[in-house]
Scaffold this motif. Structure first.
Motif, PDB file in Angstrom:
ATOM      1  N   LYS A 113      45.225  40.752  30.473  1.00 44.25           N
ATOM      2  CA  LYS A 113      45.640  40.372  29.121  1.00 44.25           C
ATOM      3  C   LYS A 113      44.432  40.159  28.214  1.00 44.25           C
ATOM      4  CE  LYS A 113      50.078  38.274  30.329  1.00 44.25           C
ATOM      5  NZ  LYS A 113      50.840  36.998  30.480  1.00 44.25           N
ATOM      6  N   LEU A 114      43.352  39.593  28.769  1.00 41.48           N
ATOM      7  CA  LEU A 114      42.145  39.378  27.975  1.00 41.48           C
ATOM      8  C   LEU A 114      41.450  40.700  27.640  1.00 41.48           C
ATOM      9  CD1 LEU A 114      40.531  36.249  29.676  1.00 41.48           C
ATOM     10  CD2 LEU A 114      41.692  36.359  27.470  1.00 41.48           C
TER      11      LEU A 114
ATOM     12  N   MET B 157      41.003  33.156  37.575  1.00 37.04           N
ATOM     13  CA  MET B 157      42.079  33.844  36.842  1.00 37.04           C
ATOM     14  C   MET B 157      42.903  34.692  37.794  1.00 37.04           C
ATOM     15  SD  MET B 157      40.408  35.435  33.387  1.00 37.04           S
ATOM     16  CE  MET B 157      39.498  34.449  32.201  1.00 37.04           C
ATOM     17  N   SER B 158      44.166  34.916  37.442  1.00 35.37           N
ATOM     18  CA  SER B 158      44.951  35.934  38.134  1.00 35.37           C
ATOM     19  C   SER B 158      44.581  37.286  37.540  1.00 35.37           C
ATOM     20  CB  SER B 158      46.445  35.684  37.957  1.00 35.37           C
ATOM     21  OG  SER B 158      46.835  35.894  36.603  1.00 35.37           O
TER      22      SER B 158
ATOM     23  N   GLU C  59      46.618  39.427  36.310  1.00 34.87           N
ATOM     24  CA  GLU C  59      47.386  39.617  35.080  1.00 34.87           C
ATOM     25  C   GLU C  59      46.716  38.925  33.899  1.00 34.87           C
ATOM     26  OE1 GLU C  59      48.647  38.767  37.982  1.00 34.87           O
ATOM     27  OE2 GLU C  59      49.792  40.571  38.462  1.00 34.87           O
ATOM     28  N   GLU C  60      46.178  37.718  34.130  1.00 34.66           N
ATOM     29  CA  GLU C  60      45.502  36.982  33.056  1.00 34.66           C
ATOM     30  C   GLU C  60      44.247  37.729  32.590  1.00 34.66           C
ATOM     31  OE1 GLU C  60      46.695  32.387  34.273  1.00 34.66           O
ATOM     32  OE2 GLU C  60      44.948  33.357  35.188  1.00 34.66           O
ATOM     33  N   ALA C  61      43.498  38.280  33.548  1.00 38.47           N
ATOM     34  CA  ALA C  61      42.289  39.027  33.192  1.00 38.47           C
ATOM     35  C   ALA C  61      42.630  40.281  32.399  1.00 38.47           C
ATOM     36  CB  ALA C  61      41.520  39.392  34.454  1.00 38.47           C
TER      37      ALA C  61
ATOM     38  N   LYS D 171      34.444  33.899  28.938  1.00 38.60           N
ATOM     39  CA  LYS D 171      35.345  33.246  29.887  1.00 38.60           C
ATOM     40  C   LYS D 171      35.090  33.744  31.314  1.00 38.60           C
ATOM     41  CE  LYS D 171      39.026  32.555  26.499  1.00 38.60           C
ATOM     42  NZ  LYS D 171      40.459  32.792  26.149  1.00 38.60           N
TER      43      LYS D 171
ATOM     44  N   SER E 185      57.167  30.929  39.834  1.00 37.21           N
ATOM     45  CA  SER E 185      55.906  30.688  40.548  1.00 37.21           C
ATOM     46  C   SER E 185      56.110  30.807  42.054  1.00 37.21           C
ATOM     47  CB  SER E 185      55.356  29.304  40.210  1.00 37.21           C
ATOM     48  OG  SER E 185      55.006  29.211  38.841  1.00 37.21           O
TER      49      SER E 185
END
Length: 470
Positions: free
Chosen positions: A179-180, A172-173, A175-177, A167, A93
């Motif tokens: 992945k979705l 969100m980052s 990367e998180e977006a 969602k 992090s």
């Protein structure tokens, strides 16, 4: 704006250094720089050659007081955070935070990011088929890729994705977006989008699929006028581009009267592919160069002798979805006055990222230089301004009665060329095709009309204009 598909082919070399646009820039020779005594050397291998990058000596650069502050924060999180956090999570992090605060393109690459880079440069990957970044906490569509689920569903460059299914994206980052948005082919994700000019959010259902990108497409628009569309720059795009030009002229049986290169919504890709494409159309001179603090980030690419089109007039189409490698190609042709650039201002991604592996599965991607066009213009945050601004538009021809002319008068004196003109009247089907083209793509139609005008005014082709336009 933070980009996604910017990774590299996985490699066991711990010290490989690769300069990238969005993806790997193959074939780049990085210069060696003698390091001062106060610096450390990172040694690596590029295309079989040993290279060195000088890095500041941490002991001489980092204030001890700030290091104590870091260890104090680390210790307090370990001891008092509501849930137990491992040392690995905290360190990763911290690395992510250091890089993400520098600029939108510097980032920490975990193992999966390596895989995504390999997919993006090979031209086949899973997902929706959009190039995305972050803007004000939302996912922004830089460009939908041609012939992908997102493009077919109606996703447009500039769209802001505010929700993925149910969602919210805010918080969100990137990367998180991403992945979705990725998932099993055949499944559907609902994008809630804010679009300029729309008062309310738009919901678009997109079916996930394995994305296979055709980098270069070509066809003949009209007799004598060729069209080449580059959707993104992959490792073999330069070769495909040159092959497409040869195929068009072989199909025509002679040299083209004009060529349109369509770079709209091209998010970039492999730097070397853009350089090879520019080299095919330039006889000599600089194509692009980079400037950074370290010697190995200062690169220059020049054209070799030989223009495969031998001076054929060219129009390059760009828009706000044209980024990075596509801006390099457009800028080089514009500065050398080899092409007229038409459309709207490009995206403005003009920085160079260097990927430095930390071990066999992790790396950092850090901005180390800026791109400059042959005339010394920085692409970063300014983009390429078109020579002729043409915004997207829809045209509809007005129904009107034909004018009453001298030839309609009973007993009129016959003209010397009257019979020839009757034979030369436009074929109704060809006229319908022309109207259809104007309705579908006003910018493309404007480029074609410009090339026709250049061809008519060219002294070398005046005698052939009549025959070529039939």
């Amino acid at each position: 704006m933070k980009r996604v598909r910017s990774t590299l082919h996985a490699t066991p070399l711990r010290t490989l250094v690769i300069a990238t646009c969005f993806a790997t820039a193959s074939g780049l020779a990085l210069a060696q720089d003698p390091a001062p005594e106060t610096e450390q050397l990172l040694e690596g291998i590029q295309n079989g050659e040993r290279v060195q990058i000088s890095l500041p000596d941490p002991e001489k650069q980092l204030p001890l007081e700030d290091l104590r502050k870091f260890t104090e924060v680390f210790s307090r999180i370990k001891g008092a955070y509501v849930e137990e956090v491992s040392d690995r999570e905290l360190l990763e992090s911290a690395i992510k935070g250091m890089l993400s605060d520098l600029d939108p393109h510097s980032t920490y690459l975990a193992p999966k990011d390596y895989e995504e880079l390999e997919e993006s440069t090979s031209g086949e990957f899973g997902g929706l088929g959009i190039e995305v970044g972050m803007e004000n906490g939302f996912v922004k569509v830089i460009a939908p890729i041609d012939d992908t689920p997102a493009q077919k569903a109606g996703v447009q460059a500039g769209d802001l994705i505010i929700k993925l299914d149910e969602k919210p994206v805010k918080g969100m980052s990137l990367e998180e977006a991403v992945k979705l948005m990725r998932g099993k082919p055949g499944t559907i994700v609902t994008l809630t989008i804010m679009r300029e000019g729309e008062n309310a959010p738009i919901e678009i259902d997109v079916e996930r699929d394995v994305i296979k990108v055709t980098s270069v497409k070509s066809r003949m628009l009209e007799n004598g006028y060729g069209y080449v569309r580059i959707t993104q720059f992959q490792a073999d795009t330069g070769t495909q581009f040159k092959d497409a030009l040869v195929d068009l002229e072989e199909e025509l049986g002679r040299d083209l009267d004009g060529l349109i290169i369509d770079l709209r919504n091209n998010p970039g890709g492999v730097l070397q592919a853009a350089v090879e494409s520019a080299d095919a159309l330039l006889d000599e001179g600089l194509i692009v160069y980079t400037e950074g603090r370290i010697q190995s980030s200062r690169l220059r690419f020049s054209a070799r002798e030989g223009d495969v089109m031998e001076g054929t007039p060219i129009v390059v189409l760009i828009n706000g979805g044209s980024a990075s490698a596509s801006e390099i190609l457009a800028g080089a042709l514009q500065d050398h006055e080899r092409a007229v650039v038409m459309g709207t201002q490009s995206f403005g991604k003009g920085s160079v990222q260097t990927v430095i592996p930390l071990d066999e599965t992790h790396a950092i991607k850090m901005t180390t230089a800026r791109y400059y066009t042959p005339d010394g213009r920085s692409i970063q945050a300014t983009g390429i301004k078109p020579d002729i601004v043409v915004r997207p538009a829809e045209l509809k021809e007005l129904d009107s009665k034909p004018f009453f002319t001298e030839a309609d008068l009973s007993g009129h004196l016959e003209g010397q060329n009257e019979k020839a003109q009757e034979q030369e009247k436009t074929d109704p089907s060809a006229e319908a095709d022309s109207v259809s083209l104007a309705e579908r793509d006003y910018q493309l139609r404007s480029a074609l009309n410009l090339l026709k005008g250049i061809h008519i005014l060219n002294p070398k082709t005046r005698g052939m204009t009549k025959g070529n336009s039939q």
